[in-house]
Design a protein around this motif. Structure first.
Motif, PDB file in Angstrom:
ATOM      1  N   SER A   9      53.083 -50.557  72.460  1.00 56.52           N
ATOM      2  CA  SER A   9      53.298 -51.496  73.574  1.00 56.52           C
ATOM      3  C   SER A   9      54.683 -51.407  74.176  1.00 56.52           C
ATOM      4  O   SER A   9      55.065 -52.280  74.953  1.00 56.52           O
ATOM      5  CB  SER A   9      53.016 -52.941  73.137  1.00 56.52           C
ATOM      6  OG  SER A   9      51.655 -53.100  72.826  1.00 56.52           O
ATOM      7  N   ASN A  10      55.443 -50.378  73.830  1.00 53.42           N
ATOM      8  CA  ASN A  10      56.756 -50.229  74.447  1.00 53.42           C
ATOM      9  C   ASN A  10      56.745 -49.082  75.447  1.00 53.42           C
ATOM     10  O   ASN A  10      55.681 -48.547  75.775  1.00 53.42           O
ATOM     11  CB  ASN A  10      57.850 -50.084  73.396  1.00 53.42           C
ATOM     12  CG  ASN A  10      59.145 -50.733  73.851  1.00 53.42           C
ATOM     13  OD1 ASN A  10      59.924 -50.158  74.603  1.00 53.42           O
ATOM     14  ND2 ASN A  10      59.378 -51.965  73.397  1.00 53.42           N
ATOM     15  N   TYR A  11      57.914 -48.693  75.919  1.00 52.85           N
ATOM     16  CA  TYR A  11      58.022 -47.802  77.074  1.00 52.85           C
ATOM     17  C   TYR A  11      58.886 -46.575  76.822  1.00 52.85           C
ATOM     18  O   TYR A  11      59.224 -45.866  77.757  1.00 52.85           O
ATOM     19  CB  TYR A  11      58.604 -48.592  78.254  1.00 52.85           C
ATOM     20  CG  TYR A  11      57.698 -49.693  78.739  1.00 52.85           C
ATOM     21  CD1 TYR A  11      56.817 -49.487  79.795  1.00 52.85           C
ATOM     22  CD2 TYR A  11      57.688 -50.949  78.126  1.00 52.85           C
ATOM     23  CE1 TYR A  11      55.975 -50.489  80.237  1.00 52.85           C
ATOM     24  CE2 TYR A  11      56.846 -51.962  78.555  1.00 52.85           C
ATOM     25  CZ  TYR A  11      55.989 -51.727  79.613  1.00 52.85           C
ATOM     26  OH  TYR A  11      55.142 -52.728  80.045  1.00 52.85           O
ATOM     27  N   ASN A  12      59.230 -46.314  75.565  1.00 54.29           N
ATOM     28  CA  ASN A  12      60.121 -45.196  75.281  1.00 54.29           C
ATOM     29  C   ASN A  12      59.407 -43.859  75.471  1.00 54.29           C
ATOM     30  O   ASN A  12      58.281 -43.685  75.015  1.00 54.29           O
ATOM     31  CB  ASN A  12      60.629 -45.266  73.839  1.00 54.29           C
ATOM     32  CG  ASN A  12      61.431 -46.513  73.566  1.00 54.29           C
ATOM     33  OD1 ASN A  12      61.858 -47.191  74.484  1.00 54.29           O
ATOM     34  ND2 ASN A  12      61.633 -46.817  72.297  1.00 54.29           N
ATOM     35  N   PRO A  13      60.064 -42.898  76.091  1.00 50.05           N
ATOM     36  CA  PRO A  13      59.464 -41.560  76.200  1.00 50.05           C
ATOM     37  C   PRO A  13      59.468 -40.849  74.856  1.00 50.05           C
ATOM     38  O   PRO A  13      60.330 -41.098  74.002  1.00 50.05           O
ATOM     39  CB  PRO A  13      60.374 -40.853  77.199  1.00 50.05           C
ATOM     40  CG  PRO A  13      61.700 -41.532  77.049  1.00 50.05           C
ATOM     41  CD  PRO A  13      61.387 -42.976  76.730  1.00 50.05           C
ATOM     42  N   ARG A  31      52.403 -46.036  78.205  1.00 43.76           N
ATOM     43  CA  ARG A  31      53.278 -46.425  79.318  1.00 43.76           C
ATOM     44  C   ARG A  31      54.676 -45.917  78.998  1.00 43.76           C
ATOM     45  O   ARG A  31      55.168 -46.127  77.884  1.00 43.76           O
ATOM     46  CB  ARG A  31      53.289 -47.947  79.491  1.00 43.76           C
ATOM     47  CG  ARG A  31      51.905 -48.567  79.579  1.00 43.76           C
ATOM     48  CD  ARG A  31      51.937 -50.068  79.539  1.00 43.76           C
ATOM     49  NE  ARG A  31      52.673 -50.587  78.393  1.00 43.76           N
ATOM     50  CZ  ARG A  31      52.855 -51.885  78.149  1.00 43.76           C
ATOM     51  NH1 ARG A  31      52.347 -52.781  78.973  1.00 43.76           N
ATOM     52  NH2 ARG A  31      53.538 -52.287  77.102  1.00 43.76           N
ATOM     53  N   VAL A  32      55.307 -45.294  79.956  1.00 45.68           N
ATOM     54  CA  VAL A  32      56.660 -44.766  79.773  1.00 45.68           C
ATOM     55  C   VAL A  32      57.500 -45.154  80.977  1.00 45.68           C
ATOM     56  O   VAL A  32      57.092 -44.948  82.128  1.00 45.68           O
ATOM     57  CB  VAL A  32      56.638 -43.230  79.614  1.00 45.68           C
ATOM     58  CG1 VAL A  32      58.062 -42.690  79.571  1.00 45.68           C
ATOM     59  CG2 VAL A  32      55.872 -42.824  78.364  1.00 45.68           C
ATOM     60  N   GLY A  76      52.020 -42.371  80.389  1.00 39.96           N
ATOM     61  CA  GLY A  76      52.719 -41.292  79.706  1.00 39.96           C
ATOM     62  C   GLY A  76      51.862 -40.057  79.541  1.00 39.96           C
ATOM     63  O   GLY A  76      50.772 -39.955  80.116  1.00 39.96           O
ATOM     64  N   PRO A  77      52.334 -39.073  78.772  1.00 33.23           N
ATOM     65  CA  PRO A  77      51.576 -37.842  78.592  1.00 33.23           C
ATOM     66  C   PRO A  77      50.163 -38.100  78.080  1.00 33.23           C
ATOM     67  O   PRO A  77      49.926 -39.022  77.294  1.00 33.23           O
ATOM     68  CB  PRO A  77      52.398 -37.080  77.546  1.00 33.23           C
ATOM     69  CG  PRO A  77      53.775 -37.637  77.661  1.00 33.23           C
ATOM     70  CD  PRO A  77      53.603 -39.070  78.032  1.00 33.23           C
ATOM     71  N   ARG A  78      49.245 -37.287  78.514  1.00 34.25           N
ATOM     72  CA  ARG A  78      47.858 -37.366  78.054  1.00 34.25           C
ATOM     73  C   ARG A  78      47.828 -37.226  76.527  1.00 34.25           C
ATOM     74  O   ARG A  78      48.568 -36.417  75.957  1.00 34.25           O
ATOM     75  CB  ARG A  78      47.053 -36.241  78.710  1.00 34.25           C
ATOM     76  CG  ARG A  78      45.594 -36.195  78.323  1.00 34.25           C
ATOM     77  CD  ARG A  78      44.923 -35.033  79.005  1.00 34.25           C
ATOM     78  NE  ARG A  78      44.661 -35.296  80.417  1.00 34.25           N
ATOM     79  CZ  ARG A  78      43.497 -35.728  80.895  1.00 34.25           C
ATOM     80  NH1 ARG A  78      42.483 -35.931  80.076  1.00 34.25           N
ATOM     81  NH2 ARG A  78      43.348 -35.939  82.184  1.00 34.25           N
ATOM     82  N   PRO A  79      47.000 -38.012  75.828  1.00 33.06           N
ATOM     83  CA  PRO A  79      46.911 -37.891  74.368  1.00 33.06           C
ATOM     84  C   PRO A  79      46.677 -36.450  73.925  1.00 33.06           C
ATOM     85  O   PRO A  79      45.860 -35.724  74.520  1.00 33.06           O
ATOM     86  CB  PRO A  79      45.720 -38.789  74.027  1.00 33.06           C
ATOM     87  CG  PRO A  79      45.754 -39.840  75.088  1.00 33.06           C
ATOM     88  CD  PRO A  79      46.175 -39.122  76.338  1.00 33.06           C
TER      89      PRO A  79
END
Length: 386
Positions: free
Chosen positions: A257-261, A305-306, A327-330
């Motif tokens: 649930s956070n946004y870190n890349p 989410r990034v 964010g990147p695709r799984p």
């Protein structure tokens, strides 16, 4: 869901946590040895993709055909299913039925991502995602009997599927840094015993457990890393305290649930004093401390989410951060030997709470304006056609 990160104190080394003192950790001997994500198709949750139908229509109303078409591609991507209240236990049944249908139709093995999230006194440092159980109202017994027990029974009855379960986001992270908050201090024993009980209850060969390990901006500071490993080891010691067959976990989940890349393209100024400046570096930093404590150093990393570079001024900005993108695709191609997979645990479009983005609804409610900006700012891999 959130945490009070106390960034300034952590950066200066001023700690507010204590290492658990309930005896020497005795982590399990049995560990998963094979990456459970390899060779399987991650489950696509139709409940989430159904909500994206509204997003698709809203883009068309704006004559934005490009992002309407991209929304259709997003609808094909796997997200985890959150089980965070008694009323949501039926989501497990729905996911099992759909995964079986797809598995039978395609002949390809499904792996279903689930979150187990309903501890008594949940979200002790914030309250945006406070749960339904309170410890002073028989919450721990209800958690065990009414929530974890049926949860485990449903998974046990589906050995034809593979499950990856993230255990209690934020809980143990709060015990590492936030024991100065009275509610967290009062909930400490219940958090440890609750996560340990969940581990003990989900010991099935087709179920792979990942304890939530917060994220690099929270537990990734050099002083916090050994404290985090000690906290996790204490929970495994409790899970194994009955002296029966050793309890196993696969590893740990980060950035839930956070946004870190995972791999930051730009190093933000507020990460200057941390070696865990993105989630790949956090996993690499935490791994040796886990291994020293006898724990498996395997990770999944939430990239649902990034944030975009410059979107926030500190790690403590956690709520509906903007601008952000999907964010990147799984994938299992992580270029990091300790990371099993990049996954989307938090479904994009579900609000973090009534904070951050203007007009954001309560935690968990659908926020279509927000998912629209996530789609517009998505990582290029999201729209790569396969």
């Amino acid at each position: 869901m959130r945490a009070d990160y106390l960034i300034a104190a952590l950066a200066s080394g001023a700690m507010v946590a204590a290492v658990p003192t309930k005896g020497k950790p005795n982590p399990p001997k049995a560990v998963d040895t094979t990456n459970p994500w390899v060779g399987k198709v991650p489950f696509v949750n139709p409940e989430w993709t159904g909500k994206l139908s509204t997003t698709y229509k809203n883009f068309l109303k704006q004559f934005d055909v490009k992002h309407a078409m991209r929304t259709l591609q997003v609808k094909q991507i796997s997200t985890f299913v959150w089980i965070s209240r008694l009323s949501e236990l039926s989501r497990i049944d729905d996911a099992i039925a759909e995964a079986r249908r797809v598995q039978k139709k395609t002949g390809k093995k499904q792996i279903v991502g689930l979150v187990l999230y309903n501890l008594p006194d949940r979200d002790c440092s914030a309250g945006e995602s406070a749960g339904e159980f309170k410890s002073e109202e028989n919450g721990f017994n209800r958690y065990k009997e009414e929530f974890v027990k049926p949860y485990a029974e449903k998974l046990a009855a589906a050995p034809d599927l593979t499950f990856a379960v993230v255990l209690e986001p934020d809980s143990l992270g709060n015990l590492v840094t936030n024991l100065n908050i009275p509610l967290c201090a009062g909930a400490a024993d219940i958090y440890r015993e609750g996560v340990a009980h969940a581990i003990s209850s989900l010991q099935y060969d087709h179920v792979h457990l990942y304890i939530d390990a917060a994220h690099g901006g929270w537990l990734g500071w050099n002083d916090n890393l050994p404290l985090a490993a000690a906290e996790f080891a204490e929970v495994l010691r409790i899970a194994n305290s009955d002296g029966t067959t050793p309890k196993k976990i696969r590893g740990f989940a980060t950035n839930v649930s956070n946004y870190n890349p995972f791999n930051a393209k730009v190093r933000e100024n507020y990460t200057e004093w941390s070696n865990s400046w993105d989630e790949s570096n956090y996993a690499t930093s935490l791994a040796p401390h886990l291994e020293a404590a006898g724990l498996p150093a395997h990770f999944i990393v939430d990239q649902g989410r990034v944030h975009l570079p410059g979107a926030r001024k500190e790690w403590g900005e956690w709520c509906n951060v903007a601008p952000s993108g999907l964010g990147p695709r799984p994938t299992t191609n992580t270029n990091n030997t300790v990371v099993d997979a990049l996954v989307w645990i938090k479904p994009g479009g579900e609000s973090d709470g009534e904070c951050g983005y203007p007009g954001a609804p309560r935690a968990g409610a659908w926020h279509d304006e927000y998912i629209q900006q996530l789609i517009k700012n998505a990582d290029p891999s999201v729209y790569k056609l396969f």
